[in-house]
Design a protein around this motif. Sequence first.
Motif, mmCIF file in Angstrom:
data_model
loop_
_atom_site.group_PDB
_atom_site.id
_atom_site.type_symbol
_atom_site.label_atom_id
_atom_site.label_comp_id
_atom_site.label_asym_id
_atom_site.label_seq_id
_atom_site.Cartn_x
_atom_site.Cartn_y
_atom_site.Cartn_z
ATOM 1 N N VAL A 8 0.840 -1.202 0.000
ATOM 2 C CA VAL A 8 0.000 0.000 0.000
ATOM 3 C C VAL A 8 0.874 1.252 0.000
ATOM 4 N N VAL A 9 1.840 1.300 0.908
ATOM 5 C CA VAL A 9 2.710 2.471 1.034
ATOM 6 C C VAL A 9 3.499 2.709 -0.254
ATOM 7 N N GLU A 10 4.036 1.652 -0.846
ATOM 8 C CA GLU A 10 4.844 1.809 -2.059
ATOM 9 C C GLU A 10 4.006 2.286 -3.242
ATOM 10 N N ILE A 11 2.796 1.770 -3.379
ATOM 11 C CA ILE A 11 1.922 2.213 -4.471
ATOM 12 C C ILE A 11 1.550 3.686 -4.278
ATOM 13 N N MET A 12 1.220 4.064 -3.049
ATOM 14 C CA MET A 12 0.902 5.467 -2.760
ATOM 15 C C MET A 12 2.093 6.366 -3.081
ATOM 16 N N LYS A 13 3.267 5.946 -2.649
ATOM 17 C CA LYS A 13 4.473 6.732 -2.863
ATOM 18 C C LYS A 13 4.737 6.933 -4.355
ATOM 19 N N ALA A 15 2.555 6.767 -6.836
ATOM 20 C CA ALA A 15 1.514 7.625 -7.415
ATOM 21 C C ALA A 15 1.779 9.093 -7.063
ATOM 22 N N ASP A 16 2.178 9.358 -5.827
ATOM 23 C CA ASP A 16 2.494 10.728 -5.405
ATOM 24 C C ASP A 16 3.696 11.276 -6.157
ATOM 25 N N MET A 17 4.715 10.438 -6.342
ATOM 26 C CA MET A 17 5.902 10.867 -7.078
ATOM 27 C C MET A 17 5.539 11.219 -8.520
ATOM 28 N N LYS A 18 4.707 10.393 -9.138
ATOM 29 C CA LYS A 18 4.312 10.666 -10.529
ATOM 30 C C LYS A 18 3.523 11.963 -10.605
ATOM 31 N N ALA A 19 2.626 12.181 -9.652
ATOM 32 C CA ALA A 19 1.854 13.428 -9.622
ATOM 33 C C ALA A 19 2.780 14.632 -9.452
ATOM 34 N N GLY A 20 3.902 14.426 -8.790
ATOM 35 C CA GLY A 20 4.882 15.485 -8.590
ATOM 36 C C GLY A 20 5.894 15.611 -9.715
ATOM 37 N N GLY A 21 5.736 14.821 -10.770
ATOM 38 C CA GLY A 21 6.604 14.933 -11.926
ATOM 39 C C GLY A 21 7.747 13.940 -11.998
ATOM 40 N N VAL A 22 7.857 13.045 -11.019
ATOM 41 C CA VAL A 22 8.909 12.021 -11.024
ATOM 42 C C VAL A 22 8.241 10.666 -11.230
ATOM 43 N N LYS A 75 -12.174 13.574 -8.444
ATOM 44 C CA LYS A 75 -10.837 13.475 -7.857
ATOM 45 C C LYS A 75 -10.618 12.096 -7.242
ATOM 46 N N GLY A 76 -11.675 11.538 -6.657
ATOM 47 C CA GLY A 76 -11.581 10.184 -6.112
ATOM 48 C C GLY A 76 -11.275 9.171 -7.197
ATOM 49 N N TYR A 77 -11.971 9.297 -8.315
ATOM 50 C CA TYR A 77 -11.733 8.396 -9.440
ATOM 51 C C TYR A 77 -10.302 8.554 -9.955
ATOM 52 N N ASP A 78 -9.873 9.800 -10.107
ATOM 53 C CA ASP A 78 -8.511 10.037 -10.594
ATOM 54 C C ASP A 78 -7.475 9.415 -9.663
ATOM 55 N N ARG A 79 -7.728 9.476 -8.363
ATOM 56 C CA ARG A 79 -6.792 8.893 -7.395
ATOM 57 C C ARG A 79 -6.778 7.368 -7.498
ATOM 58 N N TYR A 83 -3.543 5.020 -8.487
ATOM 59 C CA TYR A 83 -3.079 3.846 -7.742
ATOM 60 C C TYR A 83 -3.077 2.611 -8.638
ATOM 61 N N TYR A 84 -4.125 2.452 -9.412
ATOM 62 C CA TYR A 84 -4.222 1.302 -10.311
ATOM 63 C C TYR A 84 -3.049 1.289 -11.296
ATOM 64 N N ASN A 85 -2.685 2.450 -11.787
ATOM 65 C CA ASN A 85 -1.573 2.540 -12.732
ATOM 66 C C ASN A 85 -0.217 2.237 -12.103
ATOM 67 N N MET A 86 -0.140 2.233 -10.773
ATOM 68 C CA MET A 86 1.117 1.936 -10.087
ATOM 69 C C MET A 86 1.176 0.508 -9.551
ATOM 70 N N GLN A 87 0.077 -0.232 -9.664
ATOM 71 C CA GLN A 87 0.104 -1.616 -9.194
ATOM 72 C C GLN A 87 0.821 -2.483 -10.219
#
Length: 194
Positions: A8-13, A15-22, A75-79, A83-87
């Motif tokens: 869970v933590v790694e997928i969140m991380k 997704a957050d990194m991608k949203a931040g441009g990395v 926004k919920g759907y986008d989130r 996450y789905y794209n990072m699994q």
Amino acid sequence: RDLVDDIVVEIMKRADMKAGGVDKGPLSMRDIRGMLENYDLLSDISATDLQELVERAMTILTRRAAKAWQADPRKGYDRVVAYYNMQPSLNARDSERLLKQQYSTPTPFGYVMGQFVNAKHDIGSVLEPSAGNGALTIMFDPSIVHVNDIDQRRLENLRTLGYGTVTAQNGLLPFEGERVDGLLTNPPFGTVAE
């Protein structure tokens, strides 16, 4: 913490990194196998059992996102999609999965289905007769959901997620005596032997 929490933590991380441009890219099953070094008891886990843990992690993670973004469904759907794209790819198959026609349901599909059902009715109870790891139930408080599956691994996962009722009945048979406000299911796709 357990392996599911780490996933869970790694997928969140990611997704957050991608949203931040990395863009570190999606998690792979090889990455998850690397996480196993912290879990000696899981060192010989099969690919399909490991995949079941990823599905459980995605149910937990996307349910949290659905709840957090309840006021803004887009926004919920986008989130959930992020996450789905990072699994990792969930394509491990064994004879048991083939026999039971078990496929991984994309969590964005569960999110949209839940939005549709919630928009049409006042939902106080839900039945999912072929629940797998609960992907279709992410939009509902688990305490109002009756999940059913015939697979022992999936039942063990479902029992840890706070569902109101967990059963192991043949989903092709009637669920006698139970009336529910919503029925969500993703039945087997192929032909079924008599």
